[in-house]
Design a protein around this motif. Structure first.
Motif, PDB file in Angstrom:
ATOM      1  N   THR A  54       0.824  -1.204   0.000  1.00  0.00           N
ATOM      2  CA  THR A  54       0.000   0.000   0.000  1.00  0.00           C
ATOM      3  C   THR A  54       0.856   1.252   0.000  1.00  0.00           C
ATOM      4  OG1 THR A  54      -1.754  -1.152   1.200  1.00  0.00           O
ATOM      5  CG2 THR A  54      -1.790   1.251   1.240  1.00  0.00           C
ATOM      6  N   ARG A  55       1.926   1.238   0.796  1.00  0.00           N
ATOM      7  CA  ARG A  55       2.792   2.410   0.842  1.00  0.00           C
ATOM      8  C   ARG A  55       3.476   2.633  -0.497  1.00  0.00           C
ATOM      9  NH1 ARG A  55       4.302   0.280   5.906  1.00  0.00           N
ATOM     10  NH2 ARG A  55       6.255  -0.513   5.023  1.00  0.00           N
ATOM     11  N   GLN A  56       3.890   1.553  -1.145  1.00  0.00           N
ATOM     12  CA  GLN A  56       4.541   1.691  -2.438  1.00  0.00           C
ATOM     13  C   GLN A  56       3.584   2.247  -3.481  1.00  0.00           C
ATOM     14  OE1 GLN A  56       6.097  -2.217  -3.181  1.00  0.00           O
ATOM     15  NE2 GLN A  56       8.100  -1.727  -2.346  1.00  0.00           N
ATOM     16  N   ASP A  57       2.319   1.753  -3.464  1.00  0.00           N
ATOM     17  CA  ASP A  57       1.358   2.207  -4.454  1.00  0.00           C
ATOM     18  C   ASP A  57       0.999   3.671  -4.273  1.00  0.00           C
ATOM     19  OD1 ASP A  57       1.341  -0.259  -5.595  1.00  0.00           O
ATOM     20  OD2 ASP A  57      -0.482  -0.941  -4.578  1.00  0.00           O
ATOM     21  N   SER A  58       0.984   4.141  -3.038  1.00  0.00           N
ATOM     22  CA  SER A  58       0.568   5.522  -2.787  1.00  0.00           C
ATOM     23  C   SER A  58       1.714   6.510  -2.885  1.00  0.00           C
ATOM     24  CB  SER A  58      -0.070   5.617  -1.398  1.00  0.00           C
ATOM     25  OG  SER A  58       0.881   5.277  -0.393  1.00  0.00           O
ATOM     26  N   ALA A  59       2.957   6.034  -2.881  1.00  0.00           N
ATOM     27  CA  ALA A  59       4.101   6.938  -2.930  1.00  0.00           C
ATOM     28  C   ALA A  59       4.226   7.552  -4.317  1.00  0.00           C
ATOM     29  CB  ALA A  59       5.376   6.181  -2.573  1.00  0.00           C
ATOM     30  N   PRO A  60       4.522   8.850  -4.390  1.00  0.00           N
ATOM     31  CA  PRO A  60       4.726   9.485  -5.707  1.00  0.00           C
ATOM     32  C   PRO A  60       5.916   8.872  -6.433  1.00  0.00           C
ATOM     33  CG  PRO A  60       4.487  11.129  -3.954  1.00  0.00           C
ATOM     34  CD  PRO A  60       4.671   9.804  -3.277  1.00  0.00           C
ATOM     35  N   ARG A  61       5.789   8.739  -7.728  1.00  0.00           N
ATOM     36  CA  ARG A  61       6.880   8.270  -8.568  1.00  0.00           C
ATOM     37  C   ARG A  61       7.514   9.481  -9.257  1.00  0.00           C
ATOM     38  NH1 ARG A  61       5.637   4.407  -5.850  1.00  0.00           N
ATOM     39  NH2 ARG A  61       5.328   2.282  -6.603  1.00  0.00           N
ATOM     40  N   ARG A  62       8.823   9.561  -9.148  1.00  0.00           N
ATOM     41  CA  ARG A  62       9.517  10.694  -9.760  1.00  0.00           C
ATOM     42  C   ARG A  62       9.915  10.359 -11.189  1.00  0.00           C
ATOM     43  NH1 ARG A  62      14.253  14.365  -7.191  1.00  0.00           N
ATOM     44  NH2 ARG A  62      12.384  15.222  -6.223  1.00  0.00           N
ATOM     45  N   ILE A  63       9.523  11.205 -12.117  1.00  0.00           N
ATOM     46  CA  ILE A  63       9.858  11.047 -13.525  1.00  0.00           C
ATOM     47  C   ILE A  63      10.703  12.244 -13.948  1.00  0.00           C
ATOM     48  CG2 ILE A  63       8.970  10.856 -15.879  1.00  0.00           C
ATOM     49  CD1 ILE A  63       6.418   9.673 -14.730  1.00  0.00           C
ATOM     50  N   VAL A  64      11.923  11.989 -14.355  1.00  0.00           N
ATOM     51  CA  VAL A  64      12.793  13.041 -14.859  1.00  0.00           C
ATOM     52  C   VAL A  64      12.485  13.238 -16.344  1.00  0.00           C
ATOM     53  CG1 VAL A  64      15.170  13.670 -15.407  1.00  0.00           C
ATOM     54  CG2 VAL A  64      14.621  12.713 -13.174  1.00  0.00           C
ATOM     55  N   VAL A  65      12.214  14.462 -16.728  1.00  0.00           N
ATOM     56  CA  VAL A  65      11.854  14.793 -18.110  1.00  0.00           C
ATOM     57  C   VAL A  65      13.059  15.437 -18.789  1.00  0.00           C
ATOM     58  CG1 VAL A  65      10.275  16.041 -19.620  1.00  0.00           C
ATOM     59  CG2 VAL A  65       9.452  15.122 -17.436  1.00  0.00           C
ATOM     60  N   LEU A  66      13.565  14.773 -19.815  1.00  0.00           N
ATOM     61  CA  LEU A  66      14.656  15.298 -20.624  1.00  0.00           C
ATOM     62  C   LEU A  66      14.068  15.679 -21.978  1.00  0.00           C
ATOM     63  CD1 LEU A  66      17.383  12.593 -19.829  1.00  0.00           C
ATOM     64  CD2 LEU A  66      16.851  14.692 -18.561  1.00  0.00           C
ATOM     65  N   SER A  67      13.599  16.915 -22.090  1.00  0.00           N
ATOM     66  CA  SER A  67      12.902  17.345 -23.308  1.00  0.00           C
ATOM     67  C   SER A  67      13.827  17.366 -24.515  1.00  0.00           C
ATOM     68  CB  SER A  67      12.282  18.727 -23.101  1.00  0.00           C
ATOM     69  OG  SER A  67      11.316  18.683 -22.077  1.00  0.00           O
ATOM     70  N   GLY A  68      15.078  17.786 -24.288  1.00  0.00           N
ATOM     71  CA  GLY A  68      16.052  17.764 -25.373  1.00  0.00           C
ATOM     72  C   GLY A  68      15.807  18.834 -26.416  1.00  0.00           C
ATOM     73  N   ASP A  69      15.926  18.428 -27.686  1.00  0.00           N
ATOM     74  CA  ASP A  69      16.002  19.393 -28.784  1.00  0.00           C
ATOM     75  C   ASP A  69      14.942  19.128 -29.850  1.00  0.00           C
ATOM     76  OD1 ASP A  69      18.523  20.094 -27.492  1.00  0.00           O
ATOM     77  OD2 ASP A  69      19.327  18.290 -28.454  1.00  0.00           O
ATOM     78  N   GLY A  70      14.866  20.029 -30.811  1.00  0.00           N
ATOM     79  CA  GLY A  70      13.962  19.853 -31.941  1.00  0.00           C
ATOM     80  C   GLY A  70      12.519  19.703 -31.492  1.00  0.00           C
ATOM     81  N   ILE A  71      11.907  18.610 -31.898  1.00  0.00           N
ATOM     82  CA  ILE A  71      10.510  18.346 -31.551  1.00  0.00           C
ATOM     83  C   ILE A  71      10.370  17.805 -30.130  1.00  0.00           C
ATOM     84  CG2 ILE A  71      10.430  15.940 -32.320  1.00  0.00           C
ATOM     85  CD1 ILE A  71       7.716  16.563 -33.603  1.00  0.00           C
ATOM     86  N   GLY A  72      11.514  17.536 -29.467  1.00  0.00           N
ATOM     87  CA  GLY A  72      11.492  16.942 -28.133  1.00  0.00           C
ATOM     88  C   GLY A  72      10.595  17.654 -27.133  1.00  0.00           C
ATOM     89  N   PRO A  73      10.745  18.977 -26.943  1.00  0.00           N
ATOM     90  CA  PRO A  73       9.891  19.675 -25.967  1.00  0.00           C
ATOM     91  C   PRO A  73       8.398  19.553 -26.270  1.00  0.00           C
ATOM     92  CG  PRO A  73      11.793  21.027 -26.514  1.00  0.00           C
ATOM     93  CD  PRO A  73      11.819  19.856 -27.460  1.00  0.00           C
ATOM     94  N   ALA A 105      -2.660   9.395 -14.338  1.00  0.00           N
ATOM     95  CA  ALA A 105      -2.451   9.323 -12.895  1.00  0.00           C
ATOM     96  C   ALA A 105      -3.731   9.687 -12.146  1.00  0.00           C
ATOM     97  CB  ALA A 105      -1.313  10.263 -12.494  1.00  0.00           C
ATOM     98  N   ALA A 106      -4.416  10.712 -12.623  1.00  0.00           N
ATOM     99  CA  ALA A 106      -5.646  11.144 -11.961  1.00  0.00           C
ATOM    100  C   ALA A 106      -6.729  10.072 -12.046  1.00  0.00           C
ATOM    101  CB  ALA A 106      -6.138  12.448 -12.585  1.00  0.00           C
ATOM    102  N   GLN A 107      -6.803   9.374 -13.166  1.00  0.00           N
ATOM    103  CA  GLN A 107      -7.846   8.365 -13.350  1.00  0.00           C
ATOM    104  C   GLN A 107      -7.565   7.093 -12.556  1.00  0.00           C
ATOM    105  OE1 GLN A 107      -8.978   7.551 -17.408  1.00  0.00           O
ATOM    106  NE2 GLN A 107      -8.787   9.697 -18.015  1.00  0.00           N
ATOM    107  N   HIS A 108      -6.290   6.814 -12.286  1.00  0.00           N
ATOM    108  CA  HIS A 108      -5.934   5.557 -11.630  1.00  0.00           C
ATOM    109  C   HIS A 108      -5.330   5.761 -10.241  1.00  0.00           C
ATOM    110  CE1 HIS A 108      -6.761   3.215 -15.259  1.00  0.00           C
ATOM    111  NE2 HIS A 108      -6.190   4.196 -15.925  1.00  0.00           N
ATOM    112  N   SER A 109      -5.567   6.937  -9.671  1.00  0.00           N
ATOM    113  CA  SER A 109      -5.133   7.239  -8.298  1.00  0.00           C
ATOM    114  C   SER A 109      -3.635   7.034  -8.108  1.00  0.00           C
ATOM    115  CB  SER A 109      -5.920   6.377  -7.291  1.00  0.00           C
ATOM    116  OG  SER A 109      -7.298   6.624  -7.411  1.00  0.00           O
ATOM    117  N   ARG A 110      -2.860   7.486  -9.071  1.00  0.00           N
ATOM    118  CA  ARG A 110      -1.404   7.447  -8.979  1.00  0.00           C
ATOM    119  C   ARG A 110      -0.874   8.855  -8.789  1.00  0.00           C
ATOM    120  NH1 ARG A 110       0.370   2.162  -8.272  1.00  0.00           N
ATOM    121  NH2 ARG A 110      -0.999   0.818  -9.471  1.00  0.00           N
TER     122      ARG A 110
END
Length: 207
Positions: free
Chosen positions: A9-28, A42-47
């Motif tokens: 339960t604690r693992q499921d409720s803990a926020p997951r950190r996602i590092v975003v590397l937008s990069g170049d060109g069309i990346g952003p 995340a909102a639909q699945h309680s994440r």
């Protein structure tokens, strides 16, 4: 390994950190849309996702002088996932090989041990009419391409010598047994969870 219900339960409720590397060109543009989609999921699945944008590729060269700054690498090491847009562009093509945006991508793969490139291919029925393949060939396609990503010519030794018409250059494509075994094992395990079919594909003609 068995996991207690409290820990799960604690693992499921803990926020997951996602590092975003937008990069170049069309990346952003691509990563902005992807982050918006992940937030909706995340909102639909309680994440809970926490997004951290870090400089990478050509953007990082312009801001920090190198394609993979130490701060970006540290953030990626501690993240639960990395969302990568794209790297490179004509603006940085004249830089030395190790300082180009693509050099940061190779360094990231090597440091994090990212040795598998997994590309799932599934054709949605609504897109059959716009596929380059005839509908009867594309319908029902569901396969995965597994490619080795951390060895070979990308990471082999590069040498050059001589000049004035007498130069010599070499790019070494080297693999160790363990590098081949680990990606083959990954492919076999994926196939075992799917249809138990695995095809080895290479580009061996005159080679």
């Amino acid at each position: 390994m068995p996991v207690s219900s409290d820990r799960s339960t604690r693992q499921d409720s803990a926020p997951r950190r996602i590092v975003v590397l937008s990069g170049d060109g069309i990346g952003p543009e691509v990563t902005t849309a992807a982050v918006a989609l992940l937030k909706d999921c995340a909102a639909q699945h309680s994440r809970k996702f926490e997004f951290l944008s870090m400089p990478f590729g050509g953007e990082a060269i312009d801001r920090c002088g190198k394609p993979l700054p130490a701060e970006t690498l540290d953030a990626c090491r501690s993240a639960d996932a990395i969302l990568l847009g794209a790297v490179g562009g004509p603006k940085w093509d004249d830089l030395p090989l190790g300082r180009r945006p693509e050099g940061g991508l190779l360094e990231l793969r090597r440091d994090l041990g990212l040795y598998v490139n997994l590309r799932p291919i599934r054709v949605r029925p609504s897109l059959l009419d716009v596929s380059a393949l005839r509908p009867e060939l594309a319908r029902g396609v569901d396969l995965e391409i597994v490619r080795e990503l951390a060895g070979g010519i990308y990471f082999g030794e590069h040498r050059s010598s001589g000049a004035n018409g007498a130069g010599h250059a070499s790019d070494v494509e080297a693999y160790s047994s363990s590098e081949i075994e680990r990606v083959a094992l990954f492919a076999f395990e994926r196939a075992a969870r799917r249809r138990h079919r695995l095809t080895s594909v290479d580009k061996a003609n005159v080679l």
